[in-house]
Write a protein that holds these residues in place. Structure first.
Motif, PDB file in Angstrom:
ATOM      1  N   TRP A 171       0.789  -1.180  -0.108  1.00 14.76           N
ATOM      2  CA  TRP A 171      -0.125  -0.047  -0.057  1.00 14.76           C
ATOM      3  C   TRP A 171       1.028   1.342  -0.050  1.00 14.76           C
ATOM      4  O   TRP A 171       0.578   2.298  -0.854  1.00 14.76           O
ATOM      5  CB  TRP A 171      -0.812  -0.136   1.173  1.00 14.76           C
ATOM      6  CG  TRP A 171      -2.002   1.136   1.288  1.00 14.76           C
ATOM      7  CD1 TRP A 171      -3.005   0.987   0.733  1.00 14.76           C
ATOM      8  CD2 TRP A 171      -1.655   2.447   1.659  1.00 14.76           C
ATOM      9  NE1 TRP A 171      -3.882   2.296   1.013  1.00 14.76           N
ATOM     10  CE2 TRP A 171      -2.933   3.226   1.695  1.00 14.76           C
ATOM     11  CE3 TRP A 171      -0.614   3.303   2.521  1.00 14.76           C
ATOM     12  CZ2 TRP A 171      -3.166   4.442   1.931  1.00 14.76           C
ATOM     13  CZ3 TRP A 171      -0.845   4.514   2.785  1.00 14.76           C
ATOM     14  CH2 TRP A 171      -1.938   5.098   2.750  1.00 14.76           C
ATOM     15  N   ASP A 174       2.288   2.093  -3.275  1.00 19.51           N
ATOM     16  CA  ASP A 174       1.293   2.652  -4.285  1.00 19.51           C
ATOM     17  C   ASP A 174       0.950   4.181  -3.952  1.00 19.51           C
ATOM     18  O   ASP A 174       0.105   4.715  -4.546  1.00 19.51           O
ATOM     19  CB  ASP A 174      -0.033   1.768  -3.958  1.00 19.51           C
ATOM     20  CG  ASP A 174       0.057   0.320  -4.623  1.00 19.51           C
ATOM     21  OD1 ASP A 174       1.026   0.137  -5.537  1.00 19.51           O
ATOM     22  OD2 ASP A 174      -0.528  -0.520  -4.519  1.00 19.51           O
ATOM     23  N   HIS A 175       1.497   4.596  -2.766  1.00 21.01           N
ATOM     24  CA  HIS A 175       1.148   5.952  -2.509  1.00 21.01           C
ATOM     25  C   HIS A 175       2.372   6.681  -2.087  1.00 21.01           C
ATOM     26  O   HIS A 175       2.836   6.964  -1.021  1.00 21.01           O
ATOM     27  CB  HIS A 175       0.501   5.992  -0.968  1.00 21.01           C
ATOM     28  CG  HIS A 175      -1.106   5.398  -1.374  1.00 21.01           C
ATOM     29  ND1 HIS A 175      -1.230   3.965  -1.200  1.00 21.01           N
ATOM     30  CD2 HIS A 175      -2.291   6.024  -1.308  1.00 21.01           C
ATOM     31  CE1 HIS A 175      -2.702   3.694  -1.648  1.00 21.01           C
ATOM     32  NE2 HIS A 175      -3.156   5.074  -1.469  1.00 21.01           N
ATOM     33  N   GLU A 178       3.423   9.313   0.615  1.00 20.24           N
ATOM     34  CA  GLU A 178       3.339   8.936   1.948  1.00 20.24           C
ATOM     35  C   GLU A 178       4.854   8.836   2.337  1.00 20.24           C
ATOM     36  O   GLU A 178       5.825   7.892   1.982  1.00 20.24           O
ATOM     37  CB  GLU A 178       2.633   7.564   2.361  1.00 20.24           C
ATOM     38  CG  GLU A 178       1.221   7.764   2.133  1.00 20.24           C
ATOM     39  CD  GLU A 178       0.514   8.841   3.096  1.00 20.24           C
ATOM     40  OE1 GLU A 178       0.780   8.459   4.271  1.00 20.24           O
ATOM     41  OE2 GLU A 178      -0.058   9.797   2.620  1.00 20.24           O
TER      42      GLU A 178
END
Length: 208
Positions: A171, A174-175, A178
């Motif tokens: 995750w 994919d970001h 962040e």
């Protein structure tokens, strides 16, 4: 993107630069969708130089896989040696993975490339087994602390634990906006929600 073709750069440094550029390209397009011509152009070097250093496209991917696997498995193994148990160990492992992969998330992605050549299956399995061994031992320690010695419970919880860990890191990749700090804080919040109050003050976190 930094180029790797600068004259006067030591071979070891140039190899690391090529692996970073190649790793990002493999991570974005997969082994099957990546050409050496693209990597050479991105790196500002010639295809013959890649052949000279790595032998082939497969050899280059293998070198990327080695760097990624040694980095990630090494972080997980070294963290386990600190002796924390349960959710605290998981948060500390995630914290150190976020720190180690900051700017190099390609390492996580190529370990999950479904298009890698079958000739590299054993190499890939070696690193997966190292990471899974640590996960299984962590689960066994946690269950033992709860006086649970059921091997099927251990097997089921290990599968769940590994999947949660993998999902959180994936995750994050994919970001890309962040930060490692934000991800460590998010992991701490989520684990606290699931497991209740945790003793995090004593953990040697990089991204506190």
């Amino acid at each position: 993107m930094a180029k790797a073709g600068t004259k006067g750069v030591a071979r070891a440094q140039r190899e690391r630069q090529i692996l970073d550029i190649a790793g990002r390209t493999f991570a974005e397009h997969g082994y099957a969708g990546t050409s050496l011509a693209t990597i050479a152009a991105d790196a500002g070097i010639s295809k013959p130089l890649i052949y000279n250093y790595f032998g082939s496209k497969q050899g280059l991917f293998s070198a990327c896989l080695t760097r990624a696997g040694e980095t990630i498995a090494g972080v997980i193994e070294n963290t386990a040696e600190l002796g924390h148990v349960g959710p605290e160990q998981a948060i500390l492992s995630l914290d150190r993975i976020f720190a180690a992969l900051h700017g190099h998330t390609w390492m996580w992605r190529i370990l999950r490339d479904p298009t890698m050549p079958p000739e590299l299956t054993a190499q890939h399995a070696h690193y997966q087994n190292r990471m899974h061994t640590v996960g299984a031992q962590g689960v066994a320690d946690m269950l033992r602390k709860a006086d649970n010695h059921d091997p099927l419970d251990a097997s089921a919880l290990t599968a769940a634990w590994i999947n949660v860990f993998d999902a959180l890191v994936t995750w994050w990749t994919d970001h890309p906006t962040e930060t490692p700090h934000a991800m460590t804080q998010r992991a701490a919040r989520l684990f606290t929600t699931v497991f209740g109050p945790l003793d995090l003050d004593e953990l040697p976190l990089n991204n506190r």
